[in-house]
Design a protein around this motif. Structure first.
Motif, PDB file in Angstrom:
ATOM      1  N   GLU A 112      76.738  84.451 -28.257  1.00  0.00           N
ATOM      2  CA  GLU A 112      76.504  83.170 -28.898  1.00  0.00           C
ATOM      3  C   GLU A 112      75.306  83.345 -29.812  1.00  0.00           C
ATOM      4  OE1 GLU A 112      74.356  81.180 -25.049  1.00  0.00           O
ATOM      5  OE2 GLU A 112      76.518  81.483 -24.969  1.00  0.00           O
ATOM      6  N   CYS A 113      75.212  82.519 -30.829  1.00  0.00           N
ATOM      7  CA  CYS A 113      74.083  82.620 -31.760  1.00  0.00           C
ATOM      8  C   CYS A 113      72.832  82.009 -31.145  1.00  0.00           C
ATOM      9  CB  CYS A 113      74.394  81.924 -33.082  1.00  0.00           C
ATOM     10  SG  CYS A 113      75.361  82.940 -34.196  1.00  0.00           S
ATOM     11  N   HIS A 114      71.756  82.738 -31.239  1.00  0.00           N
ATOM     12  CA  HIS A 114      70.444  82.287 -30.772  1.00  0.00           C
ATOM     13  C   HIS A 114      69.530  82.220 -31.991  1.00  0.00           C
ATOM     14  CE1 HIS A 114      66.677  82.044 -28.595  1.00  0.00           C
ATOM     15  NE2 HIS A 114      66.272  83.175 -29.147  1.00  0.00           N
ATOM     16  N   HIS A 115      68.695  81.194 -32.041  1.00  0.00           N
ATOM     17  CA  HIS A 115      67.698  81.081 -33.113  1.00  0.00           C
ATOM     18  C   HIS A 115      66.408  81.697 -32.606  1.00  0.00           C
ATOM     19  CE1 HIS A 115      70.610  77.964 -34.208  1.00  0.00           C
ATOM     20  NE2 HIS A 115      70.258  78.264 -35.448  1.00  0.00           N
ATOM     21  N   CYS A 116      65.871  82.645 -33.349  1.00  0.00           N
ATOM     22  CA  CYS A 116      64.639  83.329 -32.943  1.00  0.00           C
ATOM     23  C   CYS A 116      63.491  82.334 -32.780  1.00  0.00           C
ATOM     24  CB  CYS A 116      64.262  84.406 -33.949  1.00  0.00           C
ATOM     25  SG  CYS A 116      65.530  85.687 -34.139  1.00  0.00           S
ATOM     26  N   LEU A 117      63.437  81.322 -33.634  1.00  0.00           N
ATOM     27  CA  LEU A 117      62.400  80.305 -33.528  1.00  0.00           C
ATOM     28  C   LEU A 117      62.871  79.002 -34.139  1.00  0.00           C
ATOM     29  CD1 LEU A 117      59.811  80.696 -36.280  1.00  0.00           C
ATOM     30  CD2 LEU A 117      61.448  82.504 -35.918  1.00  0.00           C
ATOM     31  N   ALA A 118      62.195  77.943 -33.734  1.00  0.00           N
ATOM     32  CA  ALA A 118      62.500  76.605 -34.251  1.00  0.00           C
ATOM     33  C   ALA A 118      61.714  76.372 -35.530  1.00  0.00           C
ATOM     34  CB  ALA A 118      62.117  75.553 -33.214  1.00  0.00           C
ATOM     35  N   VAL A 157      69.442  80.799 -40.949  1.00  0.00           N
ATOM     36  CA  VAL A 157      69.268  81.832 -41.967  1.00  0.00           C
ATOM     37  C   VAL A 157      69.387  83.160 -41.224  1.00  0.00           C
ATOM     38  CG1 VAL A 157      67.849  80.461 -43.569  1.00  0.00           C
ATOM     39  CG2 VAL A 157      66.731  81.787 -41.770  1.00  0.00           C
ATOM     40  N   VAL A 158      69.861  84.183 -41.884  1.00  0.00           N
ATOM     41  CA  VAL A 158      70.083  85.477 -41.223  1.00  0.00           C
ATOM     42  C   VAL A 158      68.819  85.975 -40.531  1.00  0.00           C
ATOM     43  CG1 VAL A 158      70.635  87.915 -41.628  1.00  0.00           C
ATOM     44  CG2 VAL A 158      72.036  86.133 -42.684  1.00  0.00           C
ATOM     45  N   ALA A 159      67.666  85.774 -41.145  1.00  0.00           N
ATOM     46  CA  ALA A 159      66.404  86.244 -40.556  1.00  0.00           C
ATOM     47  C   ALA A 159      66.077  85.538 -39.238  1.00  0.00           C
ATOM     48  CB  ALA A 159      65.256  86.039 -41.541  1.00  0.00           C
ATOM     49  N   ASN A 160      66.757  84.431 -38.935  1.00  0.00           N
ATOM     50  CA  ASN A 160      66.456  83.652 -37.735  1.00  0.00           C
ATOM     51  C   ASN A 160      67.596  83.643 -36.719  1.00  0.00           C
ATOM     52  OD1 ASN A 160      64.666  81.981 -36.255  1.00  0.00           O
ATOM     53  ND2 ASN A 160      65.770  80.165 -36.928  1.00  0.00           N
ATOM     54  N   LEU A 161      68.690  84.314 -36.998  1.00  0.00           N
ATOM     55  CA  LEU A 161      69.838  84.318 -36.091  1.00  0.00           C
ATOM     56  C   LEU A 161      69.972  85.651 -35.366  1.00  0.00           C
ATOM     57  CD1 LEU A 161      72.596  82.617 -38.276  1.00  0.00           C
ATOM     58  CD2 LEU A 161      71.341  81.607 -36.361  1.00  0.00           C
ATOM     59  N   ILE A 188      61.152  83.157 -43.079  1.00  0.00           N
ATOM     60  CA  ILE A 188      60.764  82.568 -41.795  1.00  0.00           C
ATOM     61  C   ILE A 188      59.645  81.551 -42.000  1.00  0.00           C
ATOM     62  CG2 ILE A 188      59.670  83.056 -39.570  1.00  0.00           C
ATOM     63  CD1 ILE A 188      62.641  83.763 -39.633  1.00  0.00           C
ATOM     64  N   PHE A 189      58.657  81.874 -42.837  1.00  0.00           N
ATOM     65  CA  PHE A 189      57.567  80.929 -43.087  1.00  0.00           C
ATOM     66  C   PHE A 189      58.099  79.654 -43.745  1.00  0.00           C
ATOM     67  CE2 PHE A 189      54.305  79.048 -45.800  1.00  0.00           C
ATOM     68  CZ  PHE A 189      53.393  78.698 -44.812  1.00  0.00           C
ATOM     69  N   GLU A 190      58.975  79.801 -44.729  1.00  0.00           N
ATOM     70  CA  GLU A 190      59.539  78.623 -45.398  1.00  0.00           C
ATOM     71  C   GLU A 190      60.350  77.762 -44.438  1.00  0.00           C
ATOM     72  OE1 GLU A 190      61.699  80.109 -48.778  1.00  0.00           O
ATOM     73  OE2 GLU A 190      59.856  80.826 -49.741  1.00  0.00           O
ATOM     74  N   ALA A 191      61.053  78.412 -43.505  1.00  0.00           N
ATOM     75  CA  ALA A 191      61.891  77.678 -42.555  1.00  0.00           C
ATOM     76  C   ALA A 191      61.083  77.040 -41.434  1.00  0.00           C
ATOM     77  CB  ALA A 191      62.946  78.613 -41.963  1.00  0.00           C
ATOM     78  N   SER A 192      60.025  77.714 -40.998  1.00  0.00           N
ATOM     79  CA  SER A 192      59.326  77.260 -39.792  1.00  0.00           C
ATOM     80  C   SER A 192      57.868  76.875 -40.002  1.00  0.00           C
ATOM     81  CB  SER A 192      59.366  78.374 -38.741  1.00  0.00           C
ATOM     82  OG  SER A 192      58.561  79.466 -39.159  1.00  0.00           O
ATOM     83  N   GLY A 193      57.278  77.330 -41.093  1.00  0.00           N
ATOM     84  CA  GLY A 193      55.852  77.091 -41.290  1.00  0.00           C
ATOM     85  C   GLY A 193      54.989  78.025 -40.448  1.00  0.00           C
ATOM     86  N   GLN A 194      55.603  79.052 -39.875  1.00  0.00           N
ATOM     87  CA  GLN A 194      54.879  79.961 -38.988  1.00  0.00           C
ATOM     88  C   GLN A 194      54.707  81.338 -39.629  1.00  0.00           C
ATOM     89  OE1 GLN A 194      56.381  80.048 -34.930  1.00  0.00           O
ATOM     90  NE2 GLN A 194      57.374  78.071 -35.262  1.00  0.00           N
ATOM     91  N   HIS A 195      53.508  81.884 -39.458  1.00  0.00           N
ATOM     92  CA  HIS A 195      53.223  83.259 -39.872  1.00  0.00           C
ATOM     93  C   HIS A 195      53.378  84.135 -38.634  1.00  0.00           C
ATOM     94  CE1 HIS A 195      51.814  82.400 -43.915  1.00  0.00           C
ATOM     95  NE2 HIS A 195      51.167  81.354 -43.417  1.00  0.00           N
ATOM     96  N   LEU A 196      54.486  84.837 -38.530  1.00  0.00           N
ATOM     97  CA  LEU A 196      54.792  85.548 -37.290  1.00  0.00           C
ATOM     98  C   LEU A 196      53.963  86.800 -37.078  1.00  0.00           C
ATOM     99  CD1 LEU A 196      58.597  84.948 -36.996  1.00  0.00           C
ATOM    100  CD2 LEU A 196      56.724  83.808 -35.839  1.00  0.00           C
ATOM    101  N   ILE A 197      53.449  87.383 -38.138  1.00  0.00           N
ATOM    102  CA  ILE A 197      52.564  88.541 -37.938  1.00  0.00           C
ATOM    103  C   ILE A 197      51.321  88.087 -37.193  1.00  0.00           C
ATOM    104  CG2 ILE A 197      51.076  90.198 -39.121  1.00  0.00           C
ATOM    105  CD1 ILE A 197      53.355  90.634 -41.126  1.00  0.00           C
ATOM    106  N   GLY A 198      50.747  86.971 -37.608  1.00  0.00           N
ATOM    107  CA  GLY A 198      49.580  86.422 -36.909  1.00  0.00           C
ATOM    108  C   GLY A 198      49.901  86.038 -35.476  1.00  0.00           C
TER     109      GLY A 198
END
Length: 135
Positions: free
Chosen positions: A38-44, A53-57, A94-104
């Motif tokens: 099943e598809c999981h979203h890496c983050l909300a 988006v592919v980067a989040n699935l 990912i930043f545009e979709a979530s507002g999160q900087h995942l490296i940080g």
């Protein structure tokens, strides 16, 4: 942003669990990646929604999906590791979709610890690849 067609296409292109090969040894799953997925979203998103988006699935089996929701930090670390390894991670998307900087976020997880055994090393390794690809 919901995109059922993208989810369907992603799932048909990834018919096996993408997460189990990364977490089997860490959490003792016995999945060989051939279970139904099943598809999981890496983050909300920043508003609590899910962005298709592919980067989040990620396609995951039910036990791996349950693990991601029961252990959200470790699930996100493992999901990011898979996306980076597949060259599907896009920091800007990912930043545009979530507002999160995942490296940080990953840096904080490595510094703060408190993760299940093995996940701090996975976070460090993923972070090194992410930073290397930005240079």
């Amino acid at each position: 942003m919901k995109n059922i067609e993208l989810r369907r296409d992603y799932a048909s292109s990834n018919p096996r669990c993408e997460l189990c090969p990364t977490i089997n040894k860490l959490v003792g799953f016995r999945c060989n990646g051939e279970r139904g997925v099943e598809c999981h979203h890496c983050l909300a998103s920043g508003t609590g929604g899910r962005w298709d988006v592919v980067a989040n699935l990620l396609c995951v089996c039910e036990p791996a999906h349950r693990f991601c929701h029961e252990h959200p930090k470790e699930g996100r670390i493992a999901s990011l590791a898979v996306k980076v390894k597949k060259h599907e991670f896009d920091e800007q998307v990912i930043f545009e979709a979530s507002g999160q900087h995942l490296i940080g976020w990953l840096e904080n997880q490595v510094e703060n610890g408190g993760l299940l055994e093995g996940f701090c090393l996975l976070a460090r390794d993923t972070l090194a690849v992410m930073k290397g690809s930005l240079e």
